[in-house]
Design an enzyme around this catalytic site. Structure first.
Site, PDB file in Angstrom:
ATOM      1  N   CYS A  86       0.832  -1.220   0.000  1.00 12.84           N
ATOM      2  CA  CYS A  86       0.000   0.000   0.000  1.00 12.84           C
ATOM      3  C   CYS A  86       0.859   1.260   0.000  1.00 12.84           C
ATOM      4  CB  CYS A  86      -0.937   0.019   1.202  1.00 12.84           C
ATOM      5  SG  CYS A  86      -1.997  -1.421   1.290  1.00 12.84           S
ATOM      6  N   CYS A 209     -13.274   0.575   8.329  1.00 10.06           N
ATOM      7  CA  CYS A 209     -12.356   0.051   7.295  1.00 10.06           C
ATOM      8  C   CYS A 209     -12.332   0.951   6.070  1.00 10.06           C
ATOM      9  CB  CYS A 209     -12.825  -1.322   6.816  1.00 10.06           C
ATOM     10  SG  CYS A 209     -13.022  -2.533   8.123  1.00 10.06           S
ATOM     11  N   SER A 210     -11.154   1.099   5.469  1.00  4.57           N
ATOM     12  CA  SER A 210     -11.106   1.724   4.148  1.00  4.57           C
ATOM     13  C   SER A 210     -11.745   0.734   3.171  1.00  4.57           C
ATOM     14  CB  SER A 210      -9.664   2.025   3.753  1.00  4.57           C
ATOM     15  OG  SER A 210      -8.910   0.828   3.724  1.00  4.57           O
ATOM     16  N   ILE A 212     -12.598  -1.053  -0.783  1.00  6.72           N
ATOM     17  CA  ILE A 212     -11.939  -1.555  -1.989  1.00  6.72           C
ATOM     18  C   ILE A 212     -12.248  -0.519  -3.080  1.00  6.72           C
ATOM     19  CG2 ILE A 212     -11.915  -3.486  -3.642  1.00  6.72           C
ATOM     20  CD1 ILE A 212     -11.157  -4.406  -0.817  1.00  6.72           C
ATOM     21  N   LYS A 331     -10.196   6.220   4.289  1.00  6.59           N
ATOM     22  CA  LYS A 331     -11.539   5.805   4.696  1.00  6.59           C
ATOM     23  C   LYS A 331     -12.620   6.452   3.845  1.00  6.59           C
ATOM     24  CE  LYS A 331     -14.874   3.995   6.535  1.00  6.59           C
ATOM     25  NZ  LYS A 331     -15.369   4.036   5.175  1.00  6.59           N
ATOM     26  N   HIS A 335      -9.280   3.908  -1.170  1.00  2.00           N
ATOM     27  CA  HIS A 335      -7.910   3.400  -1.033  1.00  2.00           C
ATOM     28  C   HIS A 335      -7.560   2.441  -2.181  1.00  2.00           C
ATOM     29  CE1 HIS A 335      -4.215   2.062   0.644  1.00  2.00           C
ATOM     30  NE2 HIS A 335      -4.656   1.141   1.470  1.00  2.00           N
TER      31      HIS A 335
HETATM   32  N1  COA Z   1     -16.725   1.748   4.132  1.00  2.00           N
HETATM   33  C1  COA Z   1     -17.994   2.157   3.845  1.00  2.00           C
HETATM   34  N2  COA Z   1     -18.823   1.470   3.043  1.00  2.00           N
HETATM   35  C2  COA Z   1     -18.365   0.343   2.492  1.00  2.00           C
HETATM   36  C3  COA Z   1     -17.044  -0.126   2.735  1.00  2.00           C
HETATM   37  C4  COA Z   1     -16.238   0.619   3.587  1.00  2.00           C
HETATM   38  N3  COA Z   1     -15.002   0.202   3.866  1.00  2.00           N
HETATM   39  N4  COA Z   1     -16.869  -1.280   2.050  1.00  2.00           N
HETATM   40  C5  COA Z   1     -18.030  -1.520   1.399  1.00  2.00           C
HETATM   41  N5  COA Z   1     -18.906  -0.538   1.664  1.00  2.00           N
HETATM   42  C6  COA Z   1     -20.293  -0.465   1.210  1.00  2.00           C
HETATM   43  C7  COA Z   1     -20.398  -0.705  -0.270  1.00  2.00           C
HETATM   44  O1  COA Z   1     -20.363   0.507  -0.993  1.00  2.00           O
HETATM   45  C8  COA Z   1     -21.760  -1.366  -0.353  1.00  2.00           C
HETATM   46  O2  COA Z   1     -22.751  -0.350  -0.279  1.00  2.00           O
HETATM   47  P1  COA Z   1     -24.089  -0.452  -1.172  1.00  2.00           P
HETATM   48  O3  COA Z   1     -24.754  -1.734  -0.704  1.00  2.00           O
HETATM   49  O4  COA Z   1     -24.816   0.797  -0.824  1.00  2.00           O
HETATM   50  O5  COA Z   1     -23.606  -0.541  -2.589  1.00  2.00           O
HETATM   51  C9  COA Z   1     -21.866  -2.178   0.915  1.00  2.00           C
HETATM   52  O6  COA Z   1     -20.974  -1.519   1.857  1.00  2.00           O
HETATM   53  C10 COA Z   1     -21.490  -3.628   0.765  1.00  2.00           C
HETATM   54  O7  COA Z   1     -20.253  -3.672   0.040  1.00  2.00           O
HETATM   55  P2  COA Z   1     -19.432  -4.990  -0.145  1.00  2.00           P
HETATM   56  O8  COA Z   1     -18.410  -4.755  -1.220  1.00  2.00           O
HETATM   57  O9  COA Z   1     -20.355  -6.163  -0.294  1.00  2.00           O
HETATM   58  O10 COA Z   1     -18.684  -5.121   1.265  1.00  2.00           O
HETATM   59  P3  COA Z   1     -17.791  -6.295   1.716  1.00  2.00           P
HETATM   60  O11 COA Z   1     -18.339  -6.821   2.995  1.00  2.00           O
HETATM   61  O12 COA Z   1     -17.553  -7.248   0.610  1.00  2.00           O
HETATM   62  O13 COA Z   1     -16.385  -5.550   2.013  1.00  2.00           O
HETATM   63  C11 COA Z   1     -14.790  -4.850   3.627  1.00  2.00           C
HETATM   64  C12 COA Z   1     -16.244  -4.752   3.150  1.00  2.00           C
HETATM   65  C13 COA Z   1     -14.637  -3.982   4.870  1.00  2.00           C
HETATM   66  C14 COA Z   1     -14.423  -6.298   3.977  1.00  2.00           C
HETATM   67  C15 COA Z   1     -13.866  -4.342   2.494  1.00  2.00           C
HETATM   68  O14 COA Z   1     -14.212  -2.997   2.183  1.00  2.00           O
HETATM   69  C16 COA Z   1     -12.410  -4.425   2.887  1.00  2.00           C
HETATM   70  O15 COA Z   1     -11.784  -5.486   2.799  1.00  2.00           O
HETATM   71  N6  COA Z   1     -11.781  -3.316   3.309  1.00  2.00           N
HETATM   72  C17 COA Z   1     -10.395  -3.298   3.744  1.00  2.00           C
HETATM   73  C18 COA Z   1      -9.484  -3.093   2.564  1.00  2.00           C
HETATM   74  C19 COA Z   1      -8.022  -3.292   2.971  1.00  2.00           C
HETATM   75  O16 COA Z   1      -7.682  -4.171   3.736  1.00  2.00           O
HETATM   76  N7  COA Z   1      -7.131  -2.464   2.408  1.00  2.00           N
HETATM   77  C20 COA Z   1      -5.737  -2.545   2.689  1.00  2.00           C
HETATM   78  C21 COA Z   1      -5.459  -1.960   4.008  1.00  2.00           C
HETATM   79  S1  COA Z   1      -3.824  -2.194   4.585  1.00  2.00           S
END
Ligand code: COA
Length: 388
Positions: A86, A209-210, A212, A331, A335
Protein backbone atom coordinates in the site's frame (compact mmCIF):
# COMPACT_ATOMS: atom_id res chain seq x y z
CA UNK A 1 25.29 18.25 -3.94
CA UNK A 2 21.53 17.46 -3.94
CA UNK A 3 19.15 19.76 -5.81
CA UNK A 4 15.92 21.06 -4.30
CA UNK A 5 12.83 19.43 -5.83
CA UNK A 6 9.36 20.85 -6.44
CA UNK A 7 5.98 19.46 -7.43
CA UNK A 8 4.87 21.45 -10.48
CA UNK A 9 1.75 19.51 -11.47
CA UNK A 10 -0.87 17.27 -9.85
CA UNK A 11 -3.80 15.21 -11.11
CA UNK A 12 -6.35 12.71 -9.78
CA UNK A 13 -8.97 10.43 -11.23
CA UNK A 14 -12.25 10.14 -9.39
CA UNK A 15 -11.94 7.37 -6.77
CA UNK A 16 -14.63 4.75 -6.28
CA UNK A 17 -16.20 1.77 -8.00
CA UNK A 18 -15.31 2.77 -11.55
CA UNK A 19 -17.11 0.08 -13.53
CA UNK A 20 -16.80 1.98 -16.81
CA UNK A 21 -13.09 2.70 -16.60
CA UNK A 22 -10.13 0.37 -17.01
CA UNK A 23 -6.57 0.88 -15.77
CA UNK A 24 -5.75 2.91 -18.88
CA UNK A 25 -8.65 5.33 -18.47
CA UNK A 26 -7.86 5.86 -14.77
CA UNK A 27 -4.19 6.52 -15.51
CA UNK A 28 -5.07 8.88 -18.35
CA UNK A 29 -7.54 10.86 -16.19
CA UNK A 30 -4.90 11.51 -13.54
CA UNK A 31 -1.85 11.74 -15.78
CA UNK A 32 -3.27 14.16 -18.35
CA UNK A 33 -4.56 16.41 -15.54
CA UNK A 34 -1.09 16.48 -13.94
CA UNK A 35 0.71 17.22 -17.21
CA UNK A 36 -1.70 20.02 -18.08
CA UNK A 37 -1.42 21.42 -14.56
CA UNK A 38 2.39 21.45 -14.89
CA UNK A 39 2.32 23.08 -18.33
CA UNK A 40 4.85 20.57 -19.63
CA UNK A 41 4.84 18.82 -22.99
CA UNK A 42 5.01 15.03 -23.20
CA UNK A 43 8.40 15.43 -24.82
CA UNK A 44 9.72 17.28 -21.72
CA UNK A 45 9.20 14.21 -19.49
CA UNK A 46 12.44 12.29 -18.90
CA UNK A 47 11.39 9.44 -16.60
CA UNK A 48 8.31 7.82 -15.08
CA UNK A 49 7.92 5.93 -11.80
CA UNK A 50 4.63 4.03 -11.55
CA UNK A 51 3.28 2.65 -8.28
CA UNK A 52 0.91 -0.31 -8.19
CA UNK A 53 0.58 -3.09 -5.67
CA UNK A 54 -1.16 -5.99 -7.37
CA UNK A 55 -2.39 -5.06 -10.83
CA UNK A 56 -1.63 -8.64 -11.90
CA UNK A 57 -3.85 -10.13 -9.20
CA UNK A 58 -6.61 -7.56 -9.65
CA UNK A 59 -6.58 -7.09 -13.44
CA UNK A 60 -4.17 -9.60 -15.00
CA UNK A 61 -2.09 -6.65 -16.19
CA UNK A 62 1.59 -6.34 -15.31
CA UNK A 63 4.22 -3.98 -16.76
CA UNK A 64 2.28 -1.01 -15.44
CA UNK A 65 4.93 1.70 -15.75
CA UNK A 66 5.47 1.02 -19.46
CA UNK A 67 1.67 1.03 -19.89
CA UNK A 68 1.41 4.41 -18.11
CA UNK A 69 4.16 5.85 -20.24
CA UNK A 70 2.52 4.54 -23.41
CA UNK A 71 -0.92 5.80 -22.40
CA UNK A 72 0.41 9.28 -21.57
CA UNK A 73 2.35 9.56 -24.82
CA UNK A 74 5.87 9.49 -23.40
CA UNK A 75 7.83 7.68 -26.06
CA UNK A 76 10.96 5.69 -25.23
CA UNK A 77 11.68 7.18 -21.79
CA UNK A 78 12.73 4.91 -18.90
CA UNK A 79 9.62 3.81 -16.99
CA UNK A 80 9.85 1.70 -13.83
CA UNK A 81 7.13 0.02 -11.77
CA UNK A 82 7.37 0.32 -7.98
CA UNK A 83 5.65 -2.29 -5.80
CA UNK A 84 5.76 -1.67 -2.07
CA UNK A 85 2.29 -2.88 -1.04
CA UNK A 86 0.00 0.00 0.00
CA UNK A 87 3.08 2.25 0.11
CA UNK A 88 3.80 1.75 -3.61
CA UNK A 89 2.73 5.32 -4.41
CA UNK A 90 4.76 6.89 -1.60
CA UNK A 91 7.83 4.89 -2.59
CA UNK A 92 7.38 5.87 -6.26
CA UNK A 93 7.33 9.52 -5.15
CA UNK A 94 10.49 9.04 -3.11
CA UNK A 95 12.30 7.54 -6.11
CA UNK A 96 11.06 10.34 -8.36
CA UNK A 97 12.33 12.84 -5.80
CA UNK A 98 15.72 11.10 -5.65
CA UNK A 99 16.12 11.04 -9.41
CA UNK A 100 15.48 14.80 -9.68
CA UNK A 101 17.47 15.69 -6.54
CA UNK A 102 20.45 13.72 -7.82
CA UNK A 103 20.54 15.69 -11.06
CA UNK A 104 19.98 12.65 -13.26
CA UNK A 105 16.60 13.85 -14.54
CA UNK A 106 14.77 17.19 -14.67
CA UNK A 107 11.10 16.50 -15.43
CA UNK A 108 9.84 13.29 -13.84
CA UNK A 109 6.29 11.92 -13.66
CA UNK A 110 5.19 9.85 -10.65
CA UNK A 111 1.99 7.86 -11.08
CA UNK A 112 0.00 5.47 -8.91
CA UNK A 113 -2.92 3.27 -9.90
CA UNK A 114 -5.02 0.35 -8.72
CA UNK A 115 -8.25 -1.09 -10.03
CA UNK A 116 -9.54 -3.40 -7.31
CA UNK A 117 -13.28 -3.76 -7.83
CA UNK A 118 -13.28 -6.23 -10.73
CA UNK A 119 -12.65 -9.09 -8.27
CA UNK A 120 -14.78 -10.18 -5.30
CA UNK A 121 -14.06 -8.73 -1.85
CA UNK A 122 -12.69 -12.13 -0.79
CA UNK A 123 -10.26 -12.18 -3.74
CA UNK A 124 -9.27 -8.59 -2.98
CA UNK A 125 -8.67 -9.50 0.67
CA UNK A 126 -6.42 -12.37 -0.38
CA UNK A 127 -4.46 -10.18 -2.79
CA UNK A 128 -4.04 -7.51 -0.09
CA UNK A 129 -2.99 -10.21 2.37
CA UNK A 130 0.15 -10.66 0.27
CA UNK A 131 1.40 -7.42 1.85
CA UNK A 132 1.82 -9.29 5.12
CA UNK A 133 3.77 -12.46 5.85
CA UNK A 134 2.13 -14.97 3.50
CA UNK A 135 3.30 -18.03 5.42
CA UNK A 136 2.78 -16.84 9.01
CA UNK A 137 -0.25 -14.59 8.60
CA UNK A 138 -2.44 -14.98 5.47
CA UNK A 139 -1.96 -18.75 5.22
CA UNK A 140 -3.12 -19.03 8.84
CA UNK A 141 -6.30 -17.18 7.91
CA UNK A 142 -5.57 -13.63 9.01
CA UNK A 143 -6.35 -10.79 6.61
CA UNK A 144 -5.62 -7.07 7.03
CA UNK A 145 -8.77 -6.19 8.99
CA UNK A 146 -7.70 -8.95 11.43
CA UNK A 147 -4.15 -7.61 11.81
CA UNK A 148 -5.34 -4.07 12.49
CA UNK A 149 -8.06 -5.38 14.82
CA UNK A 150 -5.32 -6.91 16.99
CA UNK A 151 -3.54 -3.55 17.08
CA UNK A 152 -6.82 -1.85 18.01
CA UNK A 153 -7.51 -4.33 20.84
CA UNK A 154 -4.04 -3.82 22.26
CA UNK A 155 -4.34 -0.01 21.99
CA UNK A 156 -7.67 -0.19 23.84
CA UNK A 157 -6.06 -2.37 26.50
CA UNK A 158 -2.99 -0.18 27.01
CA UNK A 159 -4.53 3.29 26.66
CA UNK A 160 -8.26 2.90 27.23
CA UNK A 161 -9.09 3.82 23.62
CA UNK A 162 -12.80 3.29 22.97
CA UNK A 163 -14.85 2.09 20.00
CA UNK A 164 -16.56 5.52 19.97
CA UNK A 165 -13.17 7.21 19.60
CA UNK A 166 -12.28 4.91 16.69
CA UNK A 167 -15.65 5.74 15.15
CA UNK A 168 -14.97 9.49 15.43
CA UNK A 169 -12.02 9.08 13.02
CA UNK A 170 -14.40 7.68 10.42
CA UNK A 171 -17.04 10.38 11.02
CA UNK A 172 -14.43 13.14 10.50
CA UNK A 173 -13.02 11.53 7.37
CA UNK A 174 -16.46 11.00 5.83
CA UNK A 175 -17.19 14.70 6.58
CA UNK A 176 -14.05 15.75 4.72
CA UNK A 177 -14.74 13.36 1.83
CA UNK A 178 -18.21 14.91 1.52
CA UNK A 179 -16.44 18.09 0.38
CA UNK A 180 -14.16 16.29 -2.10
CA UNK A 181 -15.54 15.64 -5.57
CA UNK A 182 -12.88 12.96 -6.21
CA UNK A 183 -13.87 10.91 -3.14
CA UNK A 184 -15.49 7.47 -3.17
CA UNK A 185 -18.03 8.31 -0.46
CA UNK A 186 -20.21 11.43 -0.30
CA UNK A 187 -22.15 10.45 2.76
CA UNK A 188 -21.94 11.97 6.22
CA UNK A 189 -22.17 9.41 8.99
CA UNK A 190 -22.58 9.49 12.76
CA UNK A 191 -20.68 7.71 15.53
CA UNK A 192 -23.78 5.60 16.15
CA UNK A 193 -23.92 4.52 12.49
CA UNK A 194 -20.30 3.41 12.69
CA UNK A 195 -20.99 1.45 15.87
CA UNK A 196 -24.08 -0.13 14.28
CA UNK A 197 -22.34 -1.11 11.01
CA UNK A 198 -21.60 -4.81 10.48
CA UNK A 199 -18.68 -6.32 12.37
CA UNK A 200 -15.68 -7.08 10.14
CA UNK A 201 -13.04 -8.07 12.70
CA UNK A 202 -13.72 -7.18 16.33
CA UNK A 203 -13.53 -4.26 17.22
CA UNK A 204 -13.39 -2.99 13.61
CA UNK A 205 -16.72 -2.59 11.85
CA UNK A 206 -17.49 -1.83 8.21
CA UNK A 207 -17.18 1.94 8.74
CA UNK A 208 -13.82 1.50 10.53
CA UNK A 209 -12.36 0.05 7.29
CA UNK A 210 -11.11 1.72 4.15
CA UNK A 211 -12.97 0.37 1.12
CA UNK A 212 -11.94 -1.55 -1.99
CA UNK A 213 -11.40 1.15 -4.62
CA UNK A 214 -10.42 2.05 -8.17
CA UNK A 215 -8.38 5.17 -8.83
CA UNK A 216 -5.21 6.83 -10.03
CA UNK A 217 -3.07 9.84 -9.11
CA UNK A 218 -0.12 11.60 -10.72
CA UNK A 219 2.51 14.23 -9.96
CA UNK A 220 5.05 16.09 -12.09
CA UNK A 221 8.39 16.90 -10.40
CA UNK A 222 11.11 19.35 -11.43
CA UNK A 223 14.21 20.94 -9.92
CA UNK A 224 13.10 23.96 -7.87
CA UNK A 225 15.47 26.22 -9.80
CA UNK A 226 13.47 25.79 -13.02
CA UNK A 227 10.04 25.07 -11.50
CA UNK A 228 8.68 28.60 -11.99
CA UNK A 229 9.27 28.33 -15.71
CA UNK A 230 6.34 25.90 -15.73
CA UNK A 231 4.15 26.81 -12.77
CA UNK A 232 3.61 29.93 -10.62
CA UNK A 233 2.97 27.94 -7.43
CA UNK A 234 5.58 25.19 -7.18
CA UNK A 235 5.45 23.26 -3.92
CA UNK A 236 8.81 22.27 -2.47
CA UNK A 237 9.52 18.77 -1.19
CA UNK A 238 11.25 19.56 2.11
CA UNK A 239 11.96 15.92 3.00
CA UNK A 240 11.45 12.40 1.65
CA UNK A 241 12.17 9.54 4.03
CA UNK A 242 11.30 5.87 4.31
CA UNK A 243 11.88 3.07 6.82
CA UNK A 244 11.01 -0.59 7.16
CA UNK A 245 10.27 -3.10 9.94
CA UNK A 246 9.47 -6.80 10.28
CA UNK A 247 6.88 -7.96 7.77
CA UNK A 248 5.24 -10.09 10.44
CA UNK A 249 3.22 -8.29 13.11
CA UNK A 250 4.02 -10.93 15.73
CA UNK A 251 7.73 -10.14 15.48
CA UNK A 252 7.31 -6.44 16.39
CA UNK A 253 8.36 -4.88 19.68
CA UNK A 254 4.96 -3.23 20.05
CA UNK A 255 1.48 -3.69 18.62
CA UNK A 256 0.43 -0.15 19.44
CA UNK A 257 2.89 1.79 17.34
CA UNK A 258 4.50 1.49 13.94
CA UNK A 259 8.22 1.92 14.43
CA UNK A 260 8.93 2.47 10.72
CA UNK A 261 6.65 5.53 10.89
CA UNK A 262 8.49 7.07 13.86
CA UNK A 263 11.89 6.46 12.25
CA UNK A 264 10.89 7.89 8.86
CA UNK A 265 9.17 10.87 10.54
CA UNK A 266 12.12 11.77 12.78
CA UNK A 267 14.48 11.67 9.79
CA UNK A 268 12.05 13.76 7.75
CA UNK A 269 11.67 16.44 10.46
CA UNK A 270 15.45 16.64 10.74
CA UNK A 271 15.96 16.91 6.99
CA UNK A 272 13.22 19.54 6.61
CA UNK A 273 14.42 21.42 9.73
CA UNK A 274 10.89 21.46 11.16
CA UNK A 275 9.17 19.75 14.07
CA UNK A 276 5.82 17.98 14.37
CA UNK A 277 4.38 21.22 15.79
CA UNK A 278 5.04 23.04 12.50
CA UNK A 279 2.78 20.73 10.49
CA UNK A 280 -0.63 22.27 9.80
CA UNK A 281 -2.07 19.59 7.50
CA UNK A 282 -1.33 15.88 7.18
CA UNK A 283 -2.61 13.06 5.02
CA UNK A 284 -1.99 9.96 7.13
CA UNK A 285 -2.52 6.29 6.34
CA UNK A 286 -5.94 5.53 7.87
CA UNK A 287 -6.51 2.13 6.24
CA UNK A 288 -8.43 1.38 9.45
CA UNK A 289 -9.52 3.93 12.07
CA UNK A 290 -6.97 2.64 14.58
CA UNK A 291 -4.24 3.28 11.99
CA UNK A 292 -4.99 7.02 11.98
CA UNK A 293 -4.75 7.15 15.77
CA UNK A 294 -1.44 5.28 15.82
CA UNK A 295 -0.11 7.46 12.97
CA UNK A 296 -0.88 10.68 14.85
CA UNK A 297 1.07 9.35 17.84
CA UNK A 298 3.97 7.87 15.85
CA UNK A 299 4.33 11.08 13.81
CA UNK A 300 4.65 13.01 17.07
CA UNK A 301 1.45 15.07 16.73
CA UNK A 302 0.21 13.63 20.05
CA UNK A 303 1.79 11.74 22.93
CA UNK A 304 1.21 8.00 23.02
CA UNK A 305 -2.32 7.24 24.14
CA UNK A 306 -3.59 10.81 23.64
CA UNK A 307 -4.61 10.90 19.96
CA UNK A 308 -7.93 9.07 20.26
CA UNK A 309 -9.26 11.63 22.75
CA UNK A 310 -8.04 14.45 20.49
CA UNK A 311 -10.03 13.10 17.54
CA UNK A 312 -13.10 12.70 19.73
CA UNK A 313 -12.69 16.34 20.87
CA UNK A 314 -12.63 17.52 17.26
CA UNK A 315 -9.00 18.72 17.40
CA UNK A 316 -8.15 17.13 14.03
CA UNK A 317 -11.08 18.46 12.00
CA UNK A 318 -10.64 20.99 9.18
CA UNK A 319 -9.17 24.22 10.55
CA UNK A 320 -8.96 22.89 14.11
CA UNK A 321 -5.56 22.28 15.82
CA UNK A 322 -4.05 20.13 13.07
CA UNK A 323 -6.17 19.18 10.07
CA UNK A 324 -5.80 15.44 9.48
CA UNK A 325 -6.89 13.76 6.24
CA UNK A 326 -8.52 16.76 4.62
CA UNK A 327 -9.14 14.68 1.46
CA UNK A 328 -11.28 12.24 3.45
CA UNK A 329 -8.30 9.94 3.90
CA UNK A 330 -8.27 6.32 2.81
CA UNK A 331 -11.54 5.80 4.70
CA UNK A 332 -13.63 8.46 2.99
CA UNK A 333 -11.80 9.24 -0.25
CA UNK A 334 -11.01 5.57 -0.97
CA UNK A 335 -7.91 3.40 -1.03
CA UNK A 336 -6.86 2.17 -4.49
CA UNK A 337 -3.69 0.86 -2.91
CA UNK A 338 -1.05 1.77 -5.53
CA UNK A 339 -2.51 5.26 -5.98
CA UNK A 340 -2.91 6.25 -2.33
CA UNK A 341 0.61 7.55 -1.58
CA UNK A 342 0.53 9.75 -4.70
CA UNK A 343 -3.01 10.97 -3.97
CA UNK A 344 -1.94 12.05 -0.48
CA UNK A 345 0.70 14.32 -2.08
CA UNK A 346 -1.85 15.70 -4.57
CA UNK A 347 -4.13 16.76 -1.67
CA UNK A 348 -1.29 18.40 0.26
CA UNK A 349 -0.19 20.32 -2.86
CA UNK A 350 -3.75 21.59 -3.39
CA UNK A 351 -3.91 22.68 0.25
CA UNK A 352 -0.55 24.48 0.16
CA UNK A 353 -1.47 26.23 -3.09
CA UNK A 354 -4.80 27.32 -1.57
CA UNK A 355 -6.76 25.34 -4.17
CA UNK A 356 -8.63 22.88 -1.93
CA UNK A 357 -12.01 24.60 -2.27
CA UNK A 358 -14.47 23.82 0.53
CA UNK A 359 -11.79 21.74 2.27
CA UNK A 360 -9.24 24.55 2.32
CA UNK A 361 -7.32 24.90 5.56
CA UNK A 362 -6.50 28.55 6.29
CA UNK A 363 -2.82 29.46 6.02
CA UNK A 364 -1.67 25.88 5.41
CA UNK A 365 2.10 26.32 5.10
CA UNK A 366 3.72 22.96 5.85
CA UNK A 367 2.08 19.63 5.03
CA UNK A 368 3.03 16.01 5.61
CA UNK A 369 2.11 12.73 3.92
CA UNK A 370 2.39 9.34 5.61
CA UNK A 371 1.97 6.17 3.55
CA UNK A 372 2.21 2.68 5.07
CA UNK A 373 2.81 -0.67 3.40
CA UNK A 374 1.29 -3.78 4.98
CA UNK A 375 0.80 -3.64 8.73
CA UNK A 376 3.77 -1.27 9.05
CA UNK A 377 6.67 -3.08 7.37
CA UNK A 378 7.12 0.03 5.20
CA UNK A 379 6.45 3.66 6.05
CA UNK A 380 7.11 6.63 3.79
CA UNK A 381 6.96 10.22 5.04
CA UNK A 382 7.16 13.34 2.87
CA UNK A 383 7.10 16.96 4.04
CA UNK A 384 6.06 19.75 1.67
CA UNK A 385 6.19 23.54 1.93
CA UNK A 386 5.35 26.59 -0.13
CA UNK A 387 8.27 27.69 -2.24
CA UNK A 388 7.83 31.33 -1.20
N1 COA B 1 -16.73 1.75 4.13
C1 COA B 1 -17.99 2.16 3.84
N2 COA B 1 -18.82 1.47 3.04
C2 COA B 1 -18.36 0.34 2.49
C3 COA B 1 -17.04 -0.13 2.73
C4 COA B 1 -16.24 0.62 3.59
N3 COA B 1 -15.00 0.20 3.87
N4 COA B 1 -16.87 -1.28 2.05
C5 COA B 1 -18.03 -1.52 1.40
N5 COA B 1 -18.91 -0.54 1.66
C6 COA B 1 -20.29 -0.46 1.21
C7 COA B 1 -20.40 -0.71 -0.27
O1 COA B 1 -20.36 0.51 -0.99
C8 COA B 1 -21.76 -1.37 -0.35
O2 COA B 1 -22.75 -0.35 -0.28
P1 COA B 1 -24.09 -0.45 -1.17
O3 COA B 1 -24.75 -1.73 -0.70
O4 COA B 1 -24.82 0.80 -0.82
O5 COA B 1 -23.61 -0.54 -2.59
C9 COA B 1 -21.87 -2.18 0.91
O6 COA B 1 -20.97 -1.52 1.86
C10 COA B 1 -21.49 -3.63 0.77
O7 COA B 1 -20.25 -3.67 0.04
P2 COA B 1 -19.43 -4.99 -0.14
O8 COA B 1 -18.41 -4.76 -1.22
O9 COA B 1 -20.35 -6.16 -0.29
O10 COA B 1 -18.68 -5.12 1.27
P3 COA B 1 -17.79 -6.29 1.72
O11 COA B 1 -18.34 -6.82 3.00
O12 COA B 1 -17.55 -7.25 0.61
O13 COA B 1 -16.38 -5.55 2.01
C11 COA B 1 -14.79 -4.85 3.63
C12 COA B 1 -16.24 -4.75 3.15
C13 COA B 1 -14.64 -3.98 4.87
C14 COA B 1 -14.42 -6.30 3.98
C15 COA B 1 -13.87 -4.34 2.49
O14 COA B 1 -14.21 -3.00 2.18
C16 COA B 1 -12.41 -4.42 2.89
O15 COA B 1 -11.78 -5.49 2.80
N6 COA B 1 -11.78 -3.32 3.31
C17 COA B 1 -10.39 -3.30 3.74
C18 COA B 1 -9.48 -3.09 2.56
C19 COA B 1 -8.02 -3.29 2.97
O16 COA B 1 -7.68 -4.17 3.74
N7 COA B 1 -7.13 -2.46 2.41
C20 COA B 1 -5.74 -2.55 2.69
C21 COA B 1 -5.46 -1.96 4.01
S1 COA B 1 -3.82 -2.19 4.58
Amino acid sequence: MMREVAVIGVGLSRFGERWNAGLKELMAEAGVAAIEDANVKSSDVEMLFGGTMASGRFMGQEHIAALMSDELGFRNIPAVRIENACASGGSALRLGYMSVASGIHDIVVVGGVEKMTDVTSAEAGTALGGAGDQEWELFQGITFPGLYAMMAKRHMHEYGTTEEQLASVSVKNHDNAYKNKYAQFHKKITVQEVLDSKMVSDPLKLFDCSPISDGAAALVLAPLEVARKYNDTPIKILASEQASDTLRLAARESLTSIKATSIAAQKAYKHAKVSAKDISIAEVHDCFTIAEIMAMEDLGFYDKGKAAKAVENGETRLNAGISINTSGGLKGCGHPVGATGVKQAVEVVWQLRGEAGERQVKDARIGLTHNVGGSGATAVVHIFGRAN
